[in-house]
Design a protein around this motif. Sequence first.
Motif, PDB file in Angstrom:
ATOM      1  N   THR A 162       0.835  -1.205   0.000  1.00  0.00           N
ATOM      2  CA  THR A 162       0.000   0.000   0.000  1.00  0.00           C
ATOM      3  C   THR A 162       0.868   1.253   0.000  1.00  0.00           C
ATOM      4  O   THR A 162       0.618   2.197  -0.757  1.00  0.00           O
ATOM      5  N   ALA A 181      -5.971   1.393   0.118  1.00  0.00           N
ATOM      6  CA  ALA A 181      -5.769   0.465   1.238  1.00  0.00           C
ATOM      7  C   ALA A 181      -6.744  -0.704   1.141  1.00  0.00           C
ATOM      8  O   ALA A 181      -6.366  -1.869   1.373  1.00  0.00           O
ATOM      9  N   ASN A 219      -5.753  -3.435  -1.043  1.00  0.00           N
ATOM     10  CA  ASN A 219      -4.646  -4.235  -0.515  1.00  0.00           C
ATOM     11  C   ASN A 219      -5.039  -4.929   0.790  1.00  0.00           C
ATOM     12  O   ASN A 219      -4.211  -5.139   1.674  1.00  0.00           O
TER      13      ASN A 219
END
Length: 568
Positions: free
Chosen positions: A338, A401, A404
Amino acid sequence: MRALSRLPRGIPANPHALHCRPTLFQPGPFQRSKVARLNSLSDNGNDNGRDTGGSESSAGPSSSWAVGRTLLVSAVAAGLGYTYAVSKSRSQKPKQPQYGSTQDFKKAITELRAKLGDDAVSTEEEDLQLHGFSEWSSVNADKFPVAIAYPKSTEDVSEIARICHKYKMPMIPYSGGSSLEANFSAVHGGLTIDFASMNHILKLHEDDMDVVVQPSIQWMDLNEKIKNSGLFFPVDPGPSAMIGGMIGTNCSGTNAVRYGTMKDWVINLTVVLADGRIVKTRKRPRKTSAGYNLTGMFVGSEGTLGIVTEATLKLAPIPEETRVGVVTFPTLRDAASTAMQLIRKGVPVQCMEILDDTQMEVINRAGGTGRTWKTLPTLFFKFSGTSAGVLDSVGLTRDLAKSNNADSFEFAQNEREAQDLWSARKQSLWSMLALRKEGSQVWSTDVAVPISRLPDIIEITQKELNNLGLFASILGHIGDGNFHTCILYDRKDPAETERVEKFVYDMVDRALEMEGSCTGEHGVGLGKKKSLKKELGMETIDVMRSFKKALDPHWLLNPGKIFDFEDE
């Protein structure tokens, strides 16, 4: 010494040949006799038809041949002498620096007290230990300084340097004492120069957005004192760090992803050289192309080239709005990926810190944030700027985010919670120290790699940390490819110490294989001198060593750090 065996008999050793240009070589007896014979041969073979009056028209080809042969022989002889001298020089090790005797140091201390006052120089055992040993440094020297000096001005430091130069007494600059690679240890004894009394703001130029400070002002104290100006100094390492040490190691901190490192914020320096001379590296404009970048040369030199007594630092406007976010992930690799993608996409983030599950547990156990956090790999974010800009950055970060495998995305609910949370991150090393068992020590180290290699190295490092079976964590300024490991271990247990040391240097070697660096912000000090050789190679280190020898030929300034006088 093969060149010596090839020399014709009769050529004397010439210890000065290295300093002579071949065309200025003075022939010895053998060369002179050979030149004479050649001239005689040329004269005997070319007398017929020569005008002994020496007119220009008589200097024909035969005369040119004689002169040419003479010059040729002289040049060959000079080259042989030069080769011999070079060979001899390379076969001998450089003469090690010679420091003063115990009596010399006593005389230096007496003169220092006479110049600066009795209270300005200490030889108390407690002071010597305090300035010669660090419990959180990865390594310590086996010597303490013989005295501590407390200057109050640049002129005092200049006087100290003159006296130490006179008696060949090593000098070690000291500000916060929080370095992690024995950067301030007294490898050869000598005098530690503690800047405790030089901790002031000398001048604030609000319109120019810069400030002139002395070396022992803490960066947090600096920001507190100038906060009403609407400006702040953005480089933010550990809370106890002071400007002098920050310059010495070219440190960074959590803000590095947006604001860069120490070298980006130093405009000029006032520096005392080894012999007491005072120099200022440049004037005060933010932009100049006037001569060598001496400011940049002293930043990161760990006090080995000169002693910084004043610094002019750039300042930045305090952002309109700041928000702190916390994102948890199932694995460290997800968190690192990330971070890498955010940087690649150019999302404007002020800070981006990574903490593993162990470090989150440390924060919970240490308390102080007012809440309990999930013990999962976590990214800490600080977003700053205009309200609209912050909102946009938060949205982009949340989406990335989630892609991921982010487990949660939370924000500090208010300014107090944000400060407490960020303070917990800044106090991470000290929190670990507070949790250690009696007799255990902490080994904190760092490396830096290109951001594309972060997920790989962090994943491997975590596996190897787990295999150690010790209380250890990963954290760091992941936004610029820099991360740290902290390990608690028993330094008195040789087997355990050997295992930890192997882990550390395996991690360093891995970073170097990835075209990274053995240290992102801690400096080289004593602990990473061998790693520096691997990273840069001896040719590059020799160039650095030439600067050191030019500015400090007697090797008096913080000797033993970064590299040695000669290769081991």
